[in-house]
Scaffold this active site. Sequence first.
Site, mmCIF file in Angstrom:
data_model
loop_
_atom_site.group_PDB
_atom_site.id
_atom_site.type_symbol
_atom_site.label_atom_id
_atom_site.label_comp_id
_atom_site.label_asym_id
_atom_site.label_seq_id
_atom_site.Cartn_x
_atom_site.Cartn_y
_atom_site.Cartn_z
ATOM 1 N N ASP A 131 -2.556 -6.980 10.042
ATOM 2 C CA ASP A 131 -1.233 -6.587 10.535
ATOM 3 C C ASP A 131 -0.545 -5.608 9.597
ATOM 4 O O ASP A 131 0.058 -4.626 10.027
ATOM 5 C CB ASP A 131 -0.378 -7.849 10.724
ATOM 6 C CG ASP A 131 0.965 -7.560 11.384
ATOM 7 O OD1 ASP A 131 1.179 -6.421 11.834
ATOM 8 O OD2 ASP A 131 1.796 -8.483 11.451
ATOM 9 N N ASP A 169 -7.675 -3.096 24.250
ATOM 10 C CA ASP A 169 -8.118 -3.353 25.623
ATOM 11 C C ASP A 169 -9.245 -4.380 25.631
ATOM 12 O O ASP A 169 -10.262 -4.207 24.955
ATOM 13 C CB ASP A 169 -8.588 -2.050 26.265
ATOM 14 C CG ASP A 169 -8.704 -2.140 27.773
ATOM 15 O OD1 ASP A 169 -9.179 -3.174 28.280
ATOM 16 O OD2 ASP A 169 -8.325 -1.171 28.451
ATOM 17 N N HIS A 184 -5.454 -4.389 28.376
ATOM 18 C CA HIS A 184 -5.690 -3.802 29.701
ATOM 19 C C HIS A 184 -4.486 -4.115 30.588
ATOM 20 O O HIS A 184 -4.528 -4.991 31.454
ATOM 21 C CB HIS A 184 -6.983 -4.352 30.300
ATOM 22 C CG HIS A 184 -7.572 -3.465 31.352
ATOM 23 N ND1 HIS A 184 -8.120 -2.234 31.061
ATOM 24 C CD2 HIS A 184 -7.689 -3.605 32.699
ATOM 25 C CE1 HIS A 184 -8.565 -1.680 32.178
ATOM 26 N NE2 HIS A 184 -8.299 -2.490 33.190
ATOM 27 N N ASP A 221 4.435 -6.347 12.028
ATOM 28 C CA ASP A 221 5.096 -6.297 13.335
ATOM 29 C C ASP A 221 4.278 -6.928 14.446
ATOM 30 O O ASP A 221 4.624 -6.807 15.624
ATOM 31 C CB ASP A 221 5.407 -4.844 13.702
ATOM 32 C CG ASP A 221 4.164 -3.951 13.692
ATOM 33 O OD1 ASP A 221 3.064 -4.451 13.368
ATOM 34 O OD2 ASP A 221 4.297 -2.752 13.992
ATOM 35 N N SER A 235 -7.654 2.208 34.892
ATOM 36 C CA SER A 235 -8.841 1.359 34.899
ATOM 37 C C SER A 235 -9.918 1.988 35.794
ATOM 38 O O SER A 235 -10.370 3.101 35.525
ATOM 39 C CB SER A 235 -8.480 -0.056 35.350
ATOM 40 O OG SER A 235 -9.566 -0.933 35.161
ATOM 41 N N ASP A 264 -0.827 -1.113 8.449
ATOM 42 C CA ASP A 264 -0.052 0.057 8.853
ATOM 43 C C ASP A 264 1.286 0.116 8.147
ATOM 44 O O ASP A 264 2.122 0.972 8.449
ATOM 45 C CB ASP A 264 0.161 0.070 10.369
ATOM 46 C CG ASP A 264 0.867 -1.196 10.862
ATOM 47 O OD1 ASP A 264 1.233 -2.048 10.029
ATOM 48 O OD2 ASP A 264 1.049 -1.338 12.082
#
Length: 917
Positions: free
Chosen positions: A316, A489, A527, A323, A247, A319
């Site tokens: 979702d 993030d 984050h 999951d 960070s 890909d």
Amino acid sequence: MRRARSHATLHPLSLLRAGGAALGLCLWLAGCGGGGGGGTAFFPALPPAAGPGAEPGPGGGDDGEPPVGPPPPPPPVVSCASLAGRTLPPSAIGLPTQGATVTSAEPVAVDDPANLLGAYCRVRGTIQSVDPAAQSIQFALNLPAQWNGKTIHFGGGGFNGRLIDGTEPLRFGPPDKPAPLALGYATYGDDSGHQSGSITDGRFAANDEQLANYGGLTLKKTRDVAQALVLAYYGTAPKKTYFLGTSTGGRDALAYIQRWPADYDGVIANEPALNYTGTRLSNVAVGRALYANGGAGWMNVAKTLLVQRTVLQACDRLDGAADGIVSNVESCRQLNGQILASLRCSGGTDAGDGCLSDAQLATVRAIESPLEFTTYALAHGVTRAGGYNLLEGALVAGPYTTRDLGTRPVPANPATSADANMYVTGDQWVKHFVTRIENFDALGFDPLDPGPYAARVTEVSALTDAGDPNLAPFFARGGRLILLHGLADEVISPNSTIDYYQRVVSALGQAAVDEHVRFYTVPGMGHGTGVFIPGWDSLAALEAWVEQGLAPATPVAMDTVAGSFGRTRPLCRFPAWPKYRGSGSLDAAVNYACVTEVGDPLACPSLPASPATYKGGNTAGEELRVQIDPATLAYTVTIDASAQRAAGTQRSGTLAQQGQCSYTSGEDGALFTFAPGGVLLGGVSAAAGGGFAPLLAFQNTFENAASPTVFNPVAHIFNAVGVQQDAGGTAAYAAAGRLRNAGTFQYCRDPGGTGFMVYDADCTQTEKGYITYNTARGAFDLFTTSPTGSATTTGGTLTGSMVIGLVNGEPVPLHLVRDPGGTTGMRLVAEQQSLIAGTADGAYVVAAVNGEQRDAAVAGSSLQLGSATASLSYDVPAPGVAQADAGRPGHLIYNSGVLGFVSDPGANAALEIGVRH
């Protein structure tokens, strides 16, 4: 004033001249009286070096063979306790200070209670500021008894103000990996040059020296002090030096190698706040969207969770794996319009927790969208701050994050923890970094046009940002950098890190970057939060790269989130992402491949698998065929019947993928979009005048070549929308009608309204005729007969043709007008039966008769057509018709994934046709 003799000073020049050699240091210390029993003695004399005939050292055999294994760690040349009270002069530090003081030095035994770090010397101290009004830097240094000859500098977090003491474990490391100090590293850190009880307290920045220290100067000062003490304690310089930061600490790591590239051999920068000023400006922009107009754009937890659920439902599986992780982020980004349209409340006004108002949608866009600076630039020429991936899996509510949008629609001044996490730090930054006005209202600060504060923003950016892409000096000495950022993030935008990486590539070339940088992006990782938090040994990877030349390839990361602990994924180098191979456990990395897809990562399921022909027409009334070769994306448009050009005229070209199932063409800007059910929306260059005429065509059509002819499968009462062009101009067309079993048809128009009406065979404004199949062209010839006579299938005037597309078996008639009197146009037909809200929901690509193409979306009673938003009233003024309000006045009909919209008289366009995809 002379210092007391008990506070002996470490002279760095002498230490550096010693070059880390124990013998040289011993001679220097002897010259200073080292080893005596007086109060000025600082170091004991070193043991004599082993020479011929000396006894073997530890680990050596009785026969005098060399020791087996790594050499033992160097013993300290002074005691830990003797470091206490010692000082370094300002000349020991590469930046202006008033020197440094060791305030405490305490040995920690291996068996001390709760000590899991091994035996070490715990050193704490201060570095005095030049400005008497500035606070001192507090630093921490840990000197392990079993030193491995290496050091690690730990970066900070938030606004700092808290001491980074160097005892922490490896961030995002394997759960069972000991802390670096326990592994033998000498570790150190600082508090960034001020002390505070909160890492979101920005008041320190009112002092210039404290702000500059926080911006990075404290890092160099702390490093110089720590390295001098390491040399003094062990009698040798470290063989390798590393910097680890997350960070703000990730920003620290990058800022360090940009400013002082010779000090570190390897660096790990996790989720770095490198575009620090851009981040804070983005924080303010989000706050302005949330809290403008009395908080009209603020979203409670329920609404925020609705956004997150909608995104997950849409993205979702992109890909290949359901999951809970959005891994195919860029494909998901292409669905933003569809997702936002599906979330909109009817009329755009707040209707509860099941939808978002227009103001709340604007907040989502403010969180999602990058800031583009056009009136000024940040340091290093940066003109962009990346947005947050809220519509691609980032979480700002729910159990996976504590950084939410607050609990109230009107913030305090200053903002508190009850307000949006993003805004709190932006508010502090505006007050203390920029304006230095304690009670300044940050909501009145425009990030895109700071007015009188623009120069100050740029000045602060130069102090605090780590955006210099020129890492050549760091690379030149063999420096290695590992970058890692979670794509979800919610505090520091991964898109800013991506921007920076791409700027480094542009500045130094991909080959140089590949030799010195590994950049990993992690789907689902926030984050330090999120649905996937990786655990992997980045320190071991960095060591192997720096010390053995073994570059990291594709590591395996283990999920450390409690509910999914232990599942694994490959850690993919940007721009690759982990795609499920299609079989095997969803929780095993071996079943995923890191892929980098070219063009649109979403394979278009509607693109034909083999060469195909589509039959249809365009808004100029031309009947045509479109041939597509999916292997080469070559296309040919053949005009079969036209009032403007000769039959057989052809246009050919090659399509280029642009977005989800949409392709650019050579037809004067027309996009070709392949929709489910074998529908093609596109355009063909106009016969004259430039631009293109939108076309609609079908892979499957209704044929009626048998004798006797049978129209029963397509006969129905219908609504029609269309466009007509003649010498008087272009006008919208709307009507009701009927196609009968015998092939006769009738149109009825309401003369006093929009043209729509409930079909009535006795209507006064009518048009009659019949259709007959033309086998040669694969379409129906359309003949118009007397409007006053009875239905007939003979005689009449040939006034156009009809193509009846079949979409999943459902008829979608297309009437192509070519009247001998000069009128041309197109009419799209849909059955006149109740159109239930939700039936037409979806994202569309639409083409207008004026040659424009844009995105559209229907979500319940909401219509978004380009930039316009309107509310829909269904079955008004007739069943099967939806009326749009003043936001985009007009009417639409829907038939099997095909949408037709006609504007009310005086509005922008006469006809827009769209296909759902």
